[in-house]
Design a protein around this motif. Structure first.
Motif, PDB file in Angstrom:
ATOM      1  N   ARG A  96       0.835  -1.210   0.000  1.00  8.77           N
ATOM      2  CA  ARG A  96       0.000   0.000   0.000  1.00  8.77           C
ATOM      3  C   ARG A  96       0.867   1.256   0.000  1.00  8.77           C
ATOM      4  NH1 ARG A  96      -5.331  -0.150   0.358  1.00  8.77           N
ATOM      5  NH2 ARG A  96      -6.413  -1.990   1.196  1.00  8.77           N
ATOM      6  N   LEU A  97       1.929   1.243   0.780  1.00  5.95           N
ATOM      7  CA  LEU A  97       2.810   2.399   0.837  1.00  5.95           C
ATOM      8  C   LEU A  97       3.472   2.651  -0.512  1.00  5.95           C
ATOM      9  CD1 LEU A  97       4.486   1.874   4.318  1.00  5.95           C
ATOM     10  CD2 LEU A  97       2.679   3.487   3.720  1.00  5.95           C
ATOM     11  N   ALA A  98       3.788   1.583  -1.214  1.00  2.81           N
ATOM     12  CA  ALA A  98       4.402   1.723  -2.536  1.00  2.81           C
ATOM     13  C   ALA A  98       3.416   2.350  -3.524  1.00  2.81           C
ATOM     14  CB  ALA A  98       4.868   0.363  -3.044  1.00  2.81           C
ATOM     15  N   ARG A  99       2.140   1.905  -3.458  1.00  5.21           N
ATOM     16  CA  ARG A  99       1.123   2.454  -4.365  1.00  5.21           C
ATOM     17  C   ARG A  99       0.819   3.913  -4.052  1.00  5.21           C
ATOM     18  NH1 ARG A  99      -1.298  -2.624  -3.450  1.00  5.21           N
ATOM     19  NH2 ARG A  99      -2.800  -1.721  -1.991  1.00  5.21           N
ATOM     20  N   ALA A 100       1.013   4.299  -2.801  1.00  4.15           N
ATOM     21  CA  ALA A 100       0.687   5.668  -2.390  1.00  4.15           C
ATOM     22  C   ALA A 100       1.550   6.702  -3.098  1.00  4.15           C
ATOM     23  CB  ALA A 100       0.838   5.811  -0.880  1.00  4.15           C
ATOM     24  N   THR A 101       2.679   6.292  -3.642  1.00  6.10           N
ATOM     25  CA  THR A 101       3.571   7.225  -4.324  1.00  6.10           C
ATOM     26  C   THR A 101       3.342   7.260  -5.824  1.00  6.10           C
ATOM     27  OG1 THR A 101       5.291   5.514  -4.570  1.00  6.10           O
ATOM     28  CG2 THR A 101       5.335   6.856  -2.566  1.00  6.10           C
ATOM     29  N   ASP A 102       2.386   6.479  -6.333  1.00  6.94           N
ATOM     30  CA  ASP A 102       2.094   6.501  -7.765  1.00  6.94           C
ATOM     31  C   ASP A 102       1.645   7.904  -8.167  1.00  6.94           C
ATOM     32  OD1 ASP A 102       2.683   3.841  -7.905  1.00  6.94           O
ATOM     33  OD2 ASP A 102       0.594   3.153  -7.915  1.00  6.94           O
ATOM     34  N   PRO A 103       2.175   8.421  -9.283  1.00  9.63           N
ATOM     35  CA  PRO A 103       1.815   9.790  -9.681  1.00  9.63           C
ATOM     36  C   PRO A 103       0.371   9.878 -10.177  1.00  9.63           C
ATOM     37  CG  PRO A 103       3.141   8.737 -11.379  1.00  9.63           C
ATOM     38  CD  PRO A 103       3.130   7.797 -10.210  1.00  9.63           C
ATOM     39  N   LEU A 104      -0.228  11.041  -9.990  1.00  6.75           N
ATOM     40  CA  LEU A 104      -1.559  11.311 -10.526  1.00  6.75           C
ATOM     41  C   LEU A 104      -1.411  11.910 -11.923  1.00  6.75           C
ATOM     42  CD1 LEU A 104      -3.225  12.885  -7.369  1.00  6.75           C
ATOM     43  CD2 LEU A 104      -3.688  10.641  -8.337  1.00  6.75           C
ATOM     44  N   PRO A 105      -2.452  11.831 -12.744  1.00  7.47           N
ATOM     45  CA  PRO A 105      -2.375  12.412 -14.092  1.00  7.47           C
ATOM     46  C   PRO A 105      -1.976  13.884 -14.035  1.00  7.47           C
ATOM     47  CG  PRO A 105      -4.354  11.058 -13.875  1.00  7.47           C
ATOM     48  CD  PRO A 105      -3.753  11.162 -12.501  1.00  7.47           C
ATOM     49  N   GLU A 106      -1.013  14.265 -14.840  1.00  5.21           N
ATOM     50  CA  GLU A 106      -0.476  15.621 -14.789  1.00  5.21           C
ATOM     51  C   GLU A 106      -1.452  16.668 -15.314  1.00  5.21           C
ATOM     52  OE1 GLU A 106       3.239  15.727 -16.785  1.00  5.21           O
ATOM     53  OE2 GLU A 106       4.283  14.460 -15.316  1.00  5.21           O
ATOM     54  N   ASP A 107      -2.390  16.253 -16.163  1.00  7.02           N
ATOM     55  CA  ASP A 107      -3.285  17.217 -16.796  1.00  7.02           C
ATOM     56  C   ASP A 107      -4.594  17.409 -16.042  1.00  7.02           C
ATOM     57  OD1 ASP A 107      -4.106  14.651 -17.343  1.00  7.02           O
ATOM     58  OD2 ASP A 107      -4.723  15.070 -19.405  1.00  7.02           O
ATOM     59  N   MET A 108      -4.655  16.947 -14.811  1.00  4.13           N
ATOM     60  CA  MET A 108      -5.843  17.148 -13.994  1.00  4.13           C
ATOM     61  C   MET A 108      -5.609  18.252 -12.978  1.00  4.13           C
ATOM     62  SD  MET A 108      -7.446  13.400 -13.148  1.00  4.13           S
ATOM     63  CE  MET A 108      -8.253  12.428 -14.430  1.00  4.13           C
ATOM     64  N   HIS A 109      -6.702  18.871 -12.546  1.00  2.00           N
ATOM     65  CA  HIS A 109      -6.620  19.890 -11.506  1.00  2.00           C
ATOM     66  C   HIS A 109      -6.553  19.170 -10.165  1.00  2.00           C
ATOM     67  CE1 HIS A 109      -8.490  23.702  -9.480  1.00  2.00           C
ATOM     68  NE2 HIS A 109      -7.248  23.491  -9.124  1.00  2.00           N
ATOM     69  N   VAL A 110      -5.387  19.166  -9.553  1.00  3.64           N
ATOM     70  CA  VAL A 110      -5.154  18.416  -8.316  1.00  3.64           C
ATOM     71  C   VAL A 110      -4.662  19.352  -7.223  1.00  3.64           C
ATOM     72  CG1 VAL A 110      -3.848  16.553  -7.220  1.00  3.64           C
ATOM     73  CG2 VAL A 110      -4.583  16.323  -9.613  1.00  3.64           C
ATOM     74  N   VAL A 111      -5.258  19.227  -6.047  1.00  3.01           N
ATOM     75  CA  VAL A 111      -4.790  19.938  -4.862  1.00  3.01           C
ATOM     76  C   VAL A 111      -4.445  18.886  -3.802  1.00  3.01           C
ATOM     77  CG1 VAL A 111      -5.363  21.550  -3.020  1.00  3.01           C
ATOM     78  CG2 VAL A 111      -6.205  21.963  -5.344  1.00  3.01           C
ATOM     79  N   THR A 112      -3.271  18.974  -3.226  1.00  2.55           N
ATOM     80  CA  THR A 112      -2.819  17.993  -2.244  1.00  2.55           C
ATOM     81  C   THR A 112      -3.009  18.523  -0.822  1.00  2.55           C
ATOM     82  OG1 THR A 112      -1.200  17.016  -3.764  1.00  2.55           O
ATOM     83  CG2 THR A 112      -0.841  16.666  -1.408  1.00  2.55           C
ATOM     84  N   ILE A 113      -3.552  17.661   0.039  1.00  2.64           N
ATOM     85  CA  ILE A 113      -3.711  17.980   1.453  1.00  2.64           C
ATOM     86  C   ILE A 113      -2.915  16.965   2.262  1.00  2.64           C
ATOM     87  CG2 ILE A 113      -5.312  18.098   3.401  1.00  2.64           C
ATOM     88  CD1 ILE A 113      -7.473  19.016   1.531  1.00  2.64           C
ATOM     89  N   ASP A 114      -1.994  17.444   3.075  1.00  2.00           N
ATOM     90  CA  ASP A 114      -1.209  16.568   3.954  1.00  2.00           C
ATOM     91  C   ASP A 114      -1.997  16.346   5.240  1.00  2.00           C
ATOM     92  OD1 ASP A 114       0.580  15.325   5.655  1.00  2.00           O
ATOM     93  OD2 ASP A 114       2.278  16.599   5.099  1.00  2.00           O
ATOM     94  N   ASN A 115      -2.373  15.100   5.492  1.00  2.00           N
ATOM     95  CA  ASN A 115      -3.143  14.761   6.689  1.00  2.00           C
ATOM     96  C   ASN A 115      -2.284  13.970   7.679  1.00  2.00           C
ATOM     97  OD1 ASN A 115      -5.479  14.687   8.306  1.00  2.00           O
ATOM     98  ND2 ASN A 115      -6.094  12.698   7.486  1.00  2.00           N
ATOM     99  N   SER A 116      -1.021  14.341   7.788  1.00  2.00           N
ATOM    100  CA  SER A 116      -0.117  13.633   8.699  1.00  2.00           C
ATOM    101  C   SER A 116      -0.352  14.014  10.155  1.00  2.00           C
ATOM    102  CB  SER A 116       1.345  13.931   8.339  1.00  2.00           C
ATOM    103  OG  SER A 116       1.650  13.516   7.033  1.00  2.00           O
ATOM    104  N   GLY A 117      -0.854  15.227  10.364  1.00  2.00           N
ATOM    105  CA  GLY A 117      -0.957  15.724  11.732  1.00  2.00           C
ATOM    106  C   GLY A 117      -2.379  15.875  12.226  1.00  2.00           C
ATOM    107  N   ASP A 118      -2.682  17.044  12.792  1.00  2.00           N
ATOM    108  CA  ASP A 118      -3.992  17.326  13.389  1.00  2.00           C
ATOM    109  C   ASP A 118      -5.068  17.300  12.307  1.00  2.00           C
ATOM    110  OD1 ASP A 118      -6.177  18.249  14.759  1.00  2.00           O
ATOM    111  OD2 ASP A 118      -5.219  20.057  15.537  1.00  2.00           O
ATOM    112  N   LEU A 119      -6.100  16.499  12.514  1.00  2.00           N
ATOM    113  CA  LEU A 119      -7.193  16.393  11.546  1.00  2.00           C
ATOM    114  C   LEU A 119      -7.853  17.746  11.311  1.00  2.00           C
ATOM    115  CD1 LEU A 119      -9.186  14.735   9.793  1.00  2.00           C
ATOM    116  CD2 LEU A 119     -10.530  14.354  11.884  1.00  2.00           C
ATOM    117  N   ALA A 120      -7.983  18.543  12.349  1.00  2.00           N
ATOM    118  CA  ALA A 120      -8.657  19.831  12.207  1.00  2.00           C
ATOM    119  C   ALA A 120      -7.927  20.742  11.226  1.00  2.00           C
ATOM    120  CB  ALA A 120      -8.785  20.516  13.565  1.00  2.00           C
ATOM    121  N   VAL A 121      -6.616  20.662  11.179  1.00  2.00           N
ATOM    122  CA  VAL A 121      -5.838  21.498  10.256  1.00  2.00           C
ATOM    123  C   VAL A 121      -6.128  21.085   8.819  1.00  2.00           C
ATOM    124  CG1 VAL A 121      -3.527  22.147   9.503  1.00  2.00           C
ATOM    125  CG2 VAL A 121      -4.045  21.943  11.950  1.00  2.00           C
TER     126      VAL A 121
END
Length: 200
Positions: free
Chosen positions: A159-184
């Motif tokens: 699963r960790l290996a698949r998590a690094t698979d790239p997303l399509p470059e031509d899509m509108h993508v916004v990344t959210i890091d959920n490593s810490g406080d859920l509220a943030v």
């Protein structure tokens, strides 16, 4: 294993005025928790919809709140055009109901729990698509997966290996890091939804 996904746009209708937000990310990253956070924030609003997926697993199984269907019913629904997008992964069928097209035609925001492997089908079905890519640091994700006790160490590593698979470059993508406080991370998702809502 994931099978080919299918996305269907409504025929003969004018372009949808609304937009779809597809939340994607590896298992254990906290997609459901983030969506629950945003769902509470937007409770009572009639122009923001959180889609309840149809899934071929029992209602009382661990995971998101979903509409359970049998494999046979799922296939019947897929053939009849009841899904805007449907795909299969890890032995389960997942479907986004075609009724979301009505919400989009009304100019509403539709938020769905998506799949990285099905994004091309999502793009076919929903021309106005924003992808929220939820991530977490590998050590955080590994700890969460291990705590669930549902997978072996080898499964978690895959699963960790698949998590690094790239997303399509031509899509509108916004990344959210959920490593810490859920509220943030949750407030970040809410801000994104509110920003898109102001545009439609």
């Amino acid at each position: 294993m994931t099978q080919a996904a299918t996305g269907v746009a409504p025929e003969g209708d004018p372009p949808a005025r609304g937009a779809v937000i597809a939340v994607v990310g590896p298992s254990g990253v906290g997609k459901d928790s983030l969506m629950d956070f945003a769902r509470k924030r937007f409770s009572g609003l009639t122009d923001i919809h959180f889609v309840r997926r149809m899934i071929t697993r029992p209602k009382d199984s661990i995971g998101e709140d979903h509409e359970p269907v049998t494999a046979e019913t799922f296939e019947t629904l897929a053939r009849s055009g009841a899904f805007a997008v449907h795909w299969k992964a890890h032995g389960l069928g997942y479907g986004i109901p075609a009724s979301v097209h009505d919400d989009l035609a009304a100019g509403h925001i539709v938020i769905v729990n998506g799949s990285r492997s099905a994004l091309d089908a999502f793009r076919t079905a929903f021309p106005r698509l924003l992808v929220i890519n939820v991530t977490a640091h590998p050590e955080v994700l590994a700890k969460r997966l291990s705590a669930r006790g549902r997978e072996t160490a080898a499964d978690i590593e895959a699963r960790l290996a698949r998590a690094t698979d790239p997303l399509p470059e031509d899509m509108h993508v916004v990344t959210i890091d959920n490593s810490g406080d859920l509220a943030v991370a949750g407030r970040r998702l809410v801000d994104i939804v509110e920003g898109l809502r102001s545009e439609v």
